[in-house]
Design a protein around this motif. Structure first.
Motif, mmCIF file in Angstrom:
data_model
loop_
_atom_site.group_PDB
_atom_site.id
_atom_site.type_symbol
_atom_site.label_atom_id
_atom_site.label_comp_id
_atom_site.label_asym_id
_atom_site.label_seq_id
_atom_site.Cartn_x
_atom_site.Cartn_y
_atom_site.Cartn_z
ATOM 1 N N LEU A 436 -0.370 -75.188 30.102
ATOM 2 C CA LEU A 436 -0.713 -75.353 28.551
ATOM 3 C C LEU A 436 -1.589 -76.706 28.074
ATOM 4 O O LEU A 436 -1.912 -76.761 26.990
ATOM 5 C CB LEU A 436 0.552 -75.209 28.185
ATOM 6 C CG LEU A 436 1.166 -73.716 27.751
ATOM 7 C CD1 LEU A 436 2.624 -73.860 27.141
ATOM 8 C CD2 LEU A 436 0.222 -73.106 26.694
ATOM 9 N N GLY A 437 -1.471 -77.692 28.887
ATOM 10 C CA GLY A 437 -2.197 -78.824 28.673
ATOM 11 C C GLY A 437 -3.554 -78.729 28.430
ATOM 12 O O GLY A 437 -4.107 -79.128 27.583
ATOM 13 N N ARG A 438 -4.205 -77.718 29.071
ATOM 14 C CA ARG A 438 -5.523 -77.206 28.904
ATOM 15 C C ARG A 438 -5.728 -76.674 27.519
ATOM 16 O O ARG A 438 -7.005 -76.862 27.043
ATOM 17 C CB ARG A 438 -5.898 -76.114 29.983
ATOM 18 C CG ARG A 438 -6.044 -76.276 31.494
ATOM 19 C CD ARG A 438 -6.396 -75.190 32.038
ATOM 20 N NE ARG A 438 -6.355 -75.191 33.542
ATOM 21 C CZ ARG A 438 -7.654 -75.636 34.217
ATOM 22 N NH1 ARG A 438 -8.777 -75.655 33.328
ATOM 23 N NH2 ARG A 438 -7.604 -75.724 35.356
ATOM 24 N N PHE A 439 -4.716 -76.100 26.747
ATOM 25 C CA PHE A 439 -5.078 -75.758 25.389
ATOM 26 C C PHE A 439 -4.239 -76.755 24.637
ATOM 27 O O PHE A 439 -4.030 -76.358 23.321
ATOM 28 C CB PHE A 439 -4.269 -74.487 25.318
ATOM 29 C CG PHE A 439 -4.792 -73.403 26.120
ATOM 30 C CD1 PHE A 439 -5.751 -72.593 25.776
ATOM 31 C CD2 PHE A 439 -4.496 -73.127 27.451
ATOM 32 C CE1 PHE A 439 -6.302 -71.489 26.567
ATOM 33 C CE2 PHE A 439 -4.981 -72.145 28.425
ATOM 34 C CZ PHE A 439 -5.960 -71.326 27.931
ATOM 35 N N GLN A 440 -3.985 -77.996 24.681
ATOM 36 C CA GLN A 440 -3.632 -78.908 23.831
ATOM 37 C C GLN A 440 -2.296 -78.805 23.361
ATOM 38 O O GLN A 440 -1.896 -79.331 22.425
ATOM 39 C CB GLN A 440 -4.641 -79.136 22.966
ATOM 40 C CG GLN A 440 -5.761 -79.723 23.106
ATOM 41 C CD GLN A 440 -5.948 -81.138 23.728
ATOM 42 O OE1 GLN A 440 -5.392 -82.082 23.080
ATOM 43 N NE2 GLN A 440 -6.533 -81.174 24.988
ATOM 44 N N PHE A 441 -1.311 -78.362 24.301
ATOM 45 C CA PHE A 441 0.151 -77.949 24.070
ATOM 46 C C PHE A 441 0.860 -78.878 25.168
ATOM 47 O O PHE A 441 0.738 -78.579 26.296
ATOM 48 C CB PHE A 441 0.526 -76.598 24.161
ATOM 49 C CG PHE A 441 0.002 -75.907 22.935
ATOM 50 C CD1 PHE A 441 0.713 -76.122 21.750
ATOM 51 C CD2 PHE A 441 -0.814 -74.684 23.118
ATOM 52 C CE1 PHE A 441 0.329 -75.187 20.506
ATOM 53 C CE2 PHE A 441 -1.221 -74.130 21.974
ATOM 54 C CZ PHE A 441 -0.639 -74.328 20.695
ATOM 55 N N ARG A 442 1.205 -80.146 24.822
ATOM 56 C CA ARG A 442 2.058 -81.041 25.628
ATOM 57 C C ARG A 442 3.036 -81.630 24.817
ATOM 58 O O ARG A 442 3.114 -81.717 23.899
ATOM 59 C CB ARG A 442 1.046 -82.283 25.981
ATOM 60 C CG ARG A 442 -0.315 -81.914 26.609
ATOM 61 C CD ARG A 442 -1.324 -83.304 26.855
ATOM 62 N NE ARG A 442 -2.398 -82.845 27.710
ATOM 63 C CZ ARG A 442 -3.449 -82.670 27.161
ATOM 64 N NH1 ARG A 442 -3.709 -82.831 25.662
ATOM 65 N NH2 ARG A 442 -4.633 -82.390 27.869
#
Length: 538
Positions: A436-442
């Protein structure tokens, strides 16, 4: 005289979250656009203007009559076009009089508005709507329904017209007709939009931006999209220069502080040496030492204050930089070999009459075009096997992921992580978090309930659900993906799709977005049915 003005307006939600603080702005006559990232507060600003929300401080004033066309316009399916346009009583009275009625009630309803039917038909023509006044709303397309709402507002001839994303679901011709109608309208018009075509015709653009205190402020730019983007680019360059200058100032102040500390250390060692050699003794030695220490402490405090001030300026300069919210979908499992069969349609006829014979091989990028109501979504759904064909056959030979306009892949009650895990149950929570980090969810944002996300965040979450599913999709289907996406999110989506190694099937009325995708083919669906035009583009 501004038609809409905000004077020192503040607003906070009941949970204490502040949206605006001391906002002062005005909307003059002409065509104005309102832009800003998803979730920044555009809808809240409109609701304040419409009186649906009450500011916690300040005043909002409007001059004259106001009309509003919402983004999610809901019309009764049994209503007639003249009902939606708001002229049904007068048109019905006119028709009764023309049929020979002498009922005074009909004359009272009509008044002096003998041209009401002609004006209603003229508005429909201006908007490119070829529908009769007695047609039922249930028989018009979604795009036509939006235009009917705009037509009702235009017929009312308000002093201030507010529209929220009016071009969503409109084809190219309808978008052009709407732009022309709004550009030539008298009075003030405020349109919330991220449609580049619309933004190229406006007189000014207002951008809602987040301040350091996380409230939003409104900045106006004269001119249309070109002037806006040029001004924003200049601001970005100035912000980058400000960061460089601030970094240099911090480094310089740091060196000055280090130099002072070093010099103070040398003086202290020299004083200790003098006392050790008894060159300075007694009370005089103690007094000199105390004076030196006080002076050093005072000068050091000055240097530290200067360094702290420069660091604060650096933080402010960095906060002014555009944030990089890029999403990356360069997922190896989605790659399709160049000759692999992706989809096939053989003698396919959809229930709307579209006919398609086609093979899709490798990582092709196909744009599905056609007017409102032509049957584009039906064609794609039939190809995917979601709708039975009227005749012929269709098949998809690879795993497919579908992202529809309504983002129905998401369960609003679940977190982003849990939504993804529903489609990839064998993946561990940590693997999902990493992806999900690839989709800016961190961090906490990955565990946030979907119901709390903004429009742009929901789109990213839906895209993550589709692309992180197992098996990974090698055919990605997007239905009007730019609807309601802000300009930055559109740019990030294009950057992400540039990395996608699978096949793409995109339904879109957004010419700028389609051009940036560099499609290899275009399927054009005719409104009257018949063969789908299959045009190679590269």
């Amino acid at each position: 005289m501004p038609t809409l003005s905000f004077s020192h307006v503040s607003f906070a939600w009941p949970d204490g979250r502040r949206v605006f603080d001391d906002l002062t702005t005005a909307v003059p006559e002409g065509l104005s656009a309102l832009v800003g990232r998803n979730g920044i507060g555009k809808s809240t600003l409109l609701r304040l203007a419409l009186g649906e929300l009450t500011p916690t401080a300040g005043t909002i004033s409007t001059a004259g009559r106001l009309a509003y066309v919402p983004q999610d316009l809901i019309l009764g399916v049994d209503a007639r076009v003249i009902d939606v346009l708001g002229v049904a009583p007068r048109v019905d009275a006119l028709r009764a009089i023309e049929s020979g009625s002498g009922d005074p009630a009909h004359y009272e309803v009509l008044g002096d508005d003998w041209g009401v039917e002609d004006r209603a038909l003229a508005v429909l023509r201006v908007l490119g709507l070829e529908v009769g006044l007695d047609r039922r709303v249930g028989h018009v397309s979604g795009g036509e329904a939006v235009l009917l709402g705009v037509g009702a507002a235009l017929l009312a001839d308000p002093d201030l017209l507010i529209l929220d994303e009016p071009t969503n679901n409109l084809d190219a011709e309808a978008r052009a007709a709407l732009r022309d109608s709004l550009s030539s309208r008298r009075g003030a018009t405020l349109v919330v939009t991220h449609d580049r075509g619309m933004l190229e015709t406006v007189d000014r653009i207002g951008e809602l931006r987040e301040r350091d205190d996380r409230t939003a402020d409104l900045h106006w730019y004269g001119g249309a999209l070109g002037e806006f983007e040029s001004a924003r680019a200049t601001e970005g360059e100035a912000a980058a220069r400000a960061v460089t200058a601030a970094e240099s100032a911090v480094a310089r102040r740091g060196r000055e502080l280090d130099a002072h500390v070093a010099a103070a250390g040398r003086r202290s060692r020299q004083g200790e040496k003098a006392r050790a050699q008894r060159r300075v003794v007694g009370l005089a030695a103690d007094a000199a030492k105390n004076r030196a220490e006080r002076t050093d402490a005072r000068v050091r405090a000055i240097h530290e204050q200067r360094l702290a001030a420069e660091r604060e300026r650096l933080d402010q300069a960095r906060a002014a930089l555009p944030r990089d919210r890029a999403i990356r979908i360069d997922l190896p499992a989605t790659a399709v070999p160049s000759r692999r069969l992706v989809a096939e349609a053989a003698g396919l006829v959809t229930r709307t009459g579209a006919e398609l014979d086609a093979l899709v091989r490798g990582p092709e990028r196909i744009h599905v075009a056609g007017g409102n109501g032509a049957g584009k979504t039906t064609l794609v759904a039939t190809l995917l096997g979601e709708i039975a064909p009227a005749s012929g056959r269709a098949s998809v030979a690879v795993s497919a992921g579908v992202l529809r306009q309504r983002l129905d892949v998401l369960d609003p009650s679940l977190s982003v992580i849990d939504n993804v895990r529903r489609r990839a149950p064998e993946a561990s929570p940590q693997d999902v978090r990493d992806s999900l980090g690839r989709f800016q969810f961190r961090g906490a944002s990955a565990g946030a309930p979907v119901s709390t996300l903004s429009g742009g965040e929901r789109f990213r979450a839906a895209l993550a659900c589709v692309l992180l599913a197992r098996p990974a999709p090698q055919l990605l289907v997007l239905d009007e993906p730019t609807n309601s996406l802000d300009l930055d999110s559109q740019a990030r989506l294009l950057e992400a799709l540039a990395d996608f190694q699978g096949a793409l099937l995109v339904i879109s009325h957004d010419p700028a977005f389609v051009e940036a995708l560099h499609p290899t083919r275009r399927w054009t669906v005719a409104a009257e049915g018949g063969p789908v035009t299959d045009e190679p583009l590269a």
